[in-house]
Design a protein around this motif. Structure first.
Motif, PDB file in Angstrom:
ATOM      1  N   ARG A 459       1.383  -0.079  -4.274  1.00 25.48           N
ATOM      2  CA  ARG A 459       1.560  -1.539  -4.278  1.00 25.48           C
ATOM      3  C   ARG A 459       0.391  -2.441  -5.305  1.00 25.48           C
ATOM      4  O   ARG A 459       0.856  -3.167  -5.887  1.00 25.48           O
ATOM      5  N   THR A 462       0.333  -1.595  -8.932  1.00 24.99           N
ATOM      6  CA  THR A 462       1.414  -2.373  -9.395  1.00 24.99           C
ATOM      7  C   THR A 462       1.150  -4.004  -9.648  1.00 24.99           C
ATOM      8  O   THR A 462       1.487  -4.636 -10.645  1.00 24.99           O
ATOM      9  N   ARG A 466       0.534  -5.981 -13.287  1.00 28.44           N
ATOM     10  CA  ARG A 466       1.243  -7.364 -13.498  1.00 28.44           C
ATOM     11  C   ARG A 466       0.277  -8.588 -13.735  1.00 28.44           C
ATOM     12  O   ARG A 466       0.485  -9.418 -14.475  1.00 28.44           O
ATOM     13  N   HIS A 483      -3.173   3.321 -14.807  1.00 32.92           N
ATOM     14  CA  HIS A 483      -1.955   4.309 -15.074  1.00 32.92           C
ATOM     15  C   HIS A 483      -2.328   5.559 -14.704  1.00 32.92           C
ATOM     16  O   HIS A 483      -1.480   6.415 -14.209  1.00 32.92           O
ATOM     17  N   VAL A 486      -1.948   6.018 -11.040  1.00 38.97           N
ATOM     18  CA  VAL A 486      -0.286   6.222 -10.800  1.00 38.97           C
ATOM     19  C   VAL A 486       0.135   7.461 -11.066  1.00 38.97           C
ATOM     20  O   VAL A 486       0.936   8.138 -10.159  1.00 38.97           O
ATOM     21  N   ARG A 498       8.288   8.746 -11.857  1.00 36.13           N
ATOM     22  CA  ARG A 498       7.236   7.880 -11.991  1.00 36.13           C
ATOM     23  C   ARG A 498       6.064   8.603 -12.841  1.00 36.13           C
ATOM     24  O   ARG A 498       5.332   7.897 -13.539  1.00 36.13           O
TER      25      ARG A 498
END
Length: 643
Positions: A459, A462, A466, A483, A486, A498
């Protein structure tokens, strides 16, 4: 000619440094002599070596500010060690230095992990023709330092280290020991008040001796004496003395500073108490810094001691009331009060305040290892995990709040945090994200590295992806790193959808930098994951990305093939706009192969799709491209494109 800038006008990115500063005249002179030396083919480099607690960083800051007028383009600073002591990659340090210069070029995404990070070359270029002093603190190894060195004679690189730096020629380091006894006593007088020292000169001399005149140990004991006006200097010396090995070297005494007669050495006084109630101090294994820390630590109330231990979980060892209150689960005002008390005891270092005035503190590197040991001994694993989870969730809320303040088009209202924690304006949100970026990235790296809080870490990633672009300071290298994290979590959780999304984003970043072979590798890997997940839109995107790489590499045959695969998939998915785009790309690939018939057919098909969508302007522009193709064919005497 403009007058040279004053010291106050120089761009200063250095930490505050210890205050007050005492002694070190000999060492300052040695630094000045070393800074005057030059080595052919290399700019000026000075290495300052000393044990933890010897005050090497404070001395380096003091020297740097004393010669600021000689470096009118600025004083830059980067820490070269992570909280756990691991070396910071030189490329990451170079990026931070470039940011301090406001000289970050576009891109700087590493193309090859085995090659030198392009940020290092960009830094060397940025230093050319400038007069700068660059302080690199806590360098662990020569390999960190070499890529950051410049041949610019107007620049001075000042590196602090705890040990020898191999691999760099012609280094004559300035070695730092303890203060001379006179300076050590003077420092105690500055820290706890001259009256207490003048009333007990023998105790002050013994205390300096028990600390082996190391500034960090002296500051810790002074912090405790300031907090307890009833404690005597003599008693503090006696408590420390048994923890110092009898063979410990004595710091040199300054001229005229003699130990008063009639008293034995501090080691002959009464026995010290334990370092901690449950752990007696082995005399031969304890140095003065550890003993001084133990003296202060066991005087702390339990909540303050717990906060100090939990602050080792703070990203980059830096905390404010927002992070501290989350780590211990207490109200922000209470956290702020405890932080201030710990700083007054010299257990925390003060960092420059945030843009909104929030006080910031740092766990000193010299205390970090011992605090981690204490945390493992005194805090249950479940408590530590809960503290880390609270911190991550607090950071997620803060980042989301900053994003909503910066992007009013996103809709929604910022999550209402308690008053002292709240970000209130877009300017404050942007400033907070910029100042805390390193801490936020470090929090993500740590959480994903440990692998037990993937949900919260995901979270936060993410939220950062943003929010950071809204500040205008989202370096591609930082986005690439996010990334990659992730992808790491997705692979660990066996989540191919994902993983495919992360690989596509990595490929896009590499393509934006013109690193086409690396981008193709990411797109091909994304295609494999997307197929495993049955994610056809991701497959189409990966196919198109791979085609674009071949096109950029000058291989129109393969480009046309991959575009054709992507086109077939987009058509099956019923995506007419993507179909029109891919028809044009395929036509361009055919044109590059001089296959004009096929190119004309694809252009006409794209025009038809655009007209069905009612996009007449785009269709008209494409018709002009088709007309240019016809003229090209006519000019070369090639068979006309059939209607």
């Amino acid at each position: 000619m403009d007058a040279p800038p004053t010291e106050a006008e120089v761009r200063d990115r250095l930490p505050a440094g210890a205050a007050p500063f005492a002694g070190r005249r000999t060492e300052l002179a040695a630094l000045a002599t070393a800074a005057a030396r030059t080595v052919p083919g290399r700019g000026r480099l000075v290495v300052l070596a000393g044990r933890p607690g010897s005050g090497r960083t404070s001395l380096a800051v003091q020297y740097a500010r004393s010669v600021a007028a000689d470096h009118p383009d600025g004083l830059l600073f980067a820490r070269m060690s992570a909280p756990d002591g691991s070396p910071v990659p030189p490329g990451r340090a170079a990026r931070r230095l470039l940011e301090q210069l406001d000289a970050v070029p576009a891109g700087l995404l590493p193309a090859d992990p085995a090659a030198e990070d392009p940020a290092c070359a960009a830094l060397r270029t940025a230093l050319a023709g400038r007069k700068l002093l660059v302080l690199l603190d806590e360098v662990r190894e020569g390999a960190q330092l070499l890529p950051l060195l410049t041949e610019e004679p107007g620049c001075l690189v000042l590196a602090t280290t705890a040990g020898p730096l191999t691999g760099i020629d012609a280094i004559d380091p300035v070695i730092l020991g303890g203060l001379d006894q006179g300076a050590a006593v003077d420092l105690l007088g500055e820290l706890i008040g001259g009256t207490r020292i003048s009333c007990d000169p023998v105790g002050a001399a013994d205390l300096a001796e028990a600390c082996t005149s190391r500034p960090a140990a002296l500051r810790l004991v002074a912090g405790r004496l300031r907090a307890d006006a009833r404690a005597s200097v003599t008693d503090a010396a006696a408590e420390l003395a048994p923890a110092v090995p009898a063979a410990a070297p004595q710091a040199p005494k300054s001229r005229g500073a003699t130990k008063p007669r009639g008293r034995g050495p501090a080691a002959d006084r009464r026995q010290a108490r334990e370092l901690l109630p449950a752990e007696p101090v082995p005399v031969a294994d304890t140095d003065p810094l550890v003993a001084a820390f133990g003296l202060v630590y066991r005087s702390l109330p339990a909540p303050a001691a717990r906060m100090l231990r939990m602050l080792t979980l703070a990203p980059t060892q830096t905390a404010d009331l927002r992070t501290a209150s989350a780590l211990v689960g207490c109200p922000a005002p209470e956290a702020g009060t405890v932080l201030e008390k710990l700083a007054a005891l010299e257990l925390l270092e003060r960092e420059p305040a945030a843009a909104d005035g929030t006080e910031r503190y740092r766990v000193p590197g010299r205390l970090y290892p011992r605090l981690v040991e204490l945390r493992s001994e005194q805090d249950r694993p479940a408590e530590v995990e809960l503290a880390r989870a609270r911190l991550l969730e607090r950071l997620v809320r803060l980042v989301d709040s900053a994003r909503l303040l910066l992007d009013r088009t996103a809709g929604g209202n910022p999550d209402p945090l308690p008053g002292p924690l709240r970000l209130r304006t877009p300017a404050q949100a942007a400033g907070w994200l910029a100042e805390e970026r390193d801490q936020l990235l470090d929090a993500v790296r740590d959480a994903i590295g440990q692998g037990d809080l993937d949900g919260s870490a995901g979270r936060l990633v993410t939220a950062l992806l943003r929010a950071l672009p809204l500040t205008g300071a989202a370096a591609p290298a930082d986005l690439y790193q996010l990334h990659e994290l992730v992808l790491r979590v997705a692979e660990r959780q066996q989540a191919p959808r994902r993983a495919a999304a992360a690989l596509l984003n990595l490929g896009d970043l590499q393509a934006a930098e013109g690193h086409w072979p690396q981008a193709e590798e990411q797109y091909r890997a994304a295609l494999d994951r997307a197929r495993a997940a049955g994610d056809e839109p991701a497959c189409a995107r990966a196919l198109e990305g791979t085609a674009g790489c071949h096109r950029a590499l000058g291989d129109p045959v393969r480009a046309a093939d991959w575009y054709g695969r992507a086109l077939a998939l987009r058509q099956s998915l019923g995506e007419p706009r993507a179909e029109a785009r891919l028809l044009v790309r395929t036509a361009e690939a055919h044109t590059a192969q001089r296959r004009f018939d096929e190119a004309g057919r694809e252009y006409r098909a794209a025009v038809a799709v655009l007209r069905r969508l009612g996009e007449e302007e785009a269709a008209a522009a494409l018709s002009q491209a088709l007309e240019r193709l016809r003229r090209l064919v006519d000019g070369e005497g090639i068979v006309q494109v059939s209607e």
